[in-house]
Design an enzyme around this catalytic site. Sequence first.
Site, short mmCIF file in Angstrom:
data_model
loop_
_atom_site.label_atom_id
_atom_site.label_comp_id
_atom_site.label_asym_id
_atom_site.label_seq_id
_atom_site.Cartn_x
_atom_site.Cartn_y
_atom_site.Cartn_z
N GLY A 77 16.89 12.11 -5.30
CA GLY A 77 17.20 13.07 -6.35
C GLY A 77 18.68 13.29 -6.63
O GLY A 77 19.04 14.17 -7.40
N ASP A 97 9.54 8.62 -9.80
CA ASP A 97 9.69 7.73 -8.63
C ASP A 97 8.32 7.45 -8.03
O ASP A 97 7.40 8.27 -8.11
CB ASP A 97 10.60 8.35 -7.56
CG ASP A 97 11.27 7.28 -6.70
OD1 ASP A 97 12.47 7.02 -6.88
OD2 ASP A 97 10.56 6.66 -5.86
N ASP A 113 4.15 4.91 -9.97
CA ASP A 113 4.73 3.56 -9.99
C ASP A 113 5.02 3.18 -11.45
O ASP A 113 4.09 3.06 -12.26
CB ASP A 113 3.71 2.59 -9.36
CG ASP A 113 4.25 1.18 -9.24
OD1 ASP A 113 5.20 0.83 -9.96
OD2 ASP A 113 3.68 0.43 -8.42
N ASP A 138 17.93 3.55 -11.52
CA ASP A 138 18.51 3.14 -10.23
C ASP A 138 17.38 2.51 -9.39
O ASP A 138 17.49 2.41 -8.17
CB ASP A 138 19.09 4.38 -9.52
CG ASP A 138 20.11 4.04 -8.44
OD1 ASP A 138 20.65 2.92 -8.45
OD2 ASP A 138 20.36 4.91 -7.58
N LYS A 178 20.82 -0.24 -12.72
CA LYS A 178 21.27 -1.01 -11.55
C LYS A 178 20.66 -2.40 -11.62
O LYS A 178 19.46 -2.56 -11.87
CB LYS A 178 20.80 -0.33 -10.27
CG LYS A 178 21.00 -1.23 -9.06
CD LYS A 178 21.07 -0.51 -7.75
CE LYS A 178 19.78 0.14 -7.34
NZ LYS A 178 20.01 1.07 -6.24
C1 LIG Z 1 18.35 3.59 -4.81
S1 LIG Z 1 16.96 4.60 -4.79
C2 LIG Z 1 17.37 5.78 -6.01
C3 LIG Z 1 18.37 6.80 -5.58
C4 LIG Z 1 18.54 7.88 -6.61
N1 LIG Z 1 19.20 7.40 -7.81
C5 LIG Z 1 19.33 9.04 -6.07
O1 LIG Z 1 20.39 9.32 -6.61
O2 LIG Z 1 18.89 9.71 -5.15
C6 LIG Z 1 15.80 3.57 -5.63
C7 LIG Z 1 14.50 4.24 -5.92
O3 LIG Z 1 13.68 3.37 -6.74
C8 LIG Z 1 12.34 3.72 -6.46
N2 LIG Z 1 11.40 2.72 -6.95
C9 LIG Z 1 11.24 1.46 -6.53
N3 LIG Z 1 10.23 0.86 -7.16
C10 LIG Z 1 9.72 1.77 -8.03
C11 LIG Z 1 8.64 1.76 -8.95
N4 LIG Z 1 7.89 0.67 -9.11
N5 LIG Z 1 8.38 2.86 -9.67
C12 LIG Z 1 9.14 3.97 -9.50
N6 LIG Z 1 10.17 4.06 -8.62
C13 LIG Z 1 10.46 2.97 -7.89
C14 LIG Z 1 12.35 3.83 -4.94
O4 LIG Z 1 11.24 4.54 -4.47
C15 LIG Z 1 13.68 4.54 -4.66
O5 LIG Z 1 13.51 5.92 -4.52
#
Ligand SMILES: C[S@@+](CC[C@H](N)C(=O)[O-])C[C@H]1O[C@@H](n2cnc3c(N)ncnc32)[C@H](O)[C@@H]1O
Length: 226
Positions: A77, A97, A113, A138, A178
């Site tokens: 978050g 997420d 998802d 991200d 990203k």
């Molecule tokens: C680098 S982290 C994000 C960090 C966030 N921007 C923060 O500031 O706290 C990447 C996120 O992408 C999510 N993610 C990966 N695959 C996903 C999907 N298919 N659908 C939704 N979220 C996904 C992961 O669960 C993870 O929480």
Amino acid sequence: MAPHIAAGSVPSPRMSRSSRSKSSHRWLREHFADPYVKKAQAAGLRSRAAFKLEELLERDRLLKPGMVVVDLGAAPGGWSQYVRQALGDGGRVLALDILEMPPLAGVEFLHGDFREDAVLSELETLLEGRPVDLVLSDMAPNMSGMDAVDQPRAMHLAELALEFADTHLRPGGAFLIKLFQGVGFDDYVRQLRRRYEKVAIRKPAASRKRSPEVYALGQGKLARMK
Ligand SMILES: C[S@@+](CC[C@H](N)C(=O)[O-])C[C@H]1O[C@@H](n2cnc3c(N)ncnc32)[C@H](O)[C@@H]1O
């Protein structure tokens, strides 16, 4: 933040238990010595990732009061928290997420998802047809450590985010995503250049040097693709 986001630091499934534990010790050591982790903890931020976003958005003053912002891959978050604070009382922050995220005041969170049509539909329902001013992604898949597996998964998420921005971002709006440098990266940037007036690739100071992640920022969404 969970170790799985730093592609280079993640133990591969073929690693032995001892090399895996060495790698996770190294990750923990680096994590706690990291000045951005300390700064995030001192500021009560949920993740050090907030500093990446601050640098990426501040430079072009992309956040304006009243904006509708969608944050894809939002947990834990840090980005949503930063955007919510920057917008003040108005506007909307919709965060999504695949992992659960503890509630944040003023942030509408959708747990699901992003690859699933039903989840996309739920997000569209929340938007009530209102165009989005800024789309952030991200998202990063769980890294296996095998590039041939991880890169296509990462690019698939990036393609879905691009499609979402194609459909829901207002003309003139901005898209920040990203990306991991590797197969499909150059083609993706070409796709961005057809859709946005200006495209920049940036590596914020808080992004770990050994991570292949970079951020692509498209500004000024074109009403029609070039
Ligand atoms: C680098 S982290 C994000 C960090 C966030 N921007 C923060 O500031 O706290 C990447 C996120 O992408 C999510 N993610 C990966 N695959 C996903 C999907 N298919 N659908 C939704 N979220 C996904 C992961 O669960 C993870 O929480």
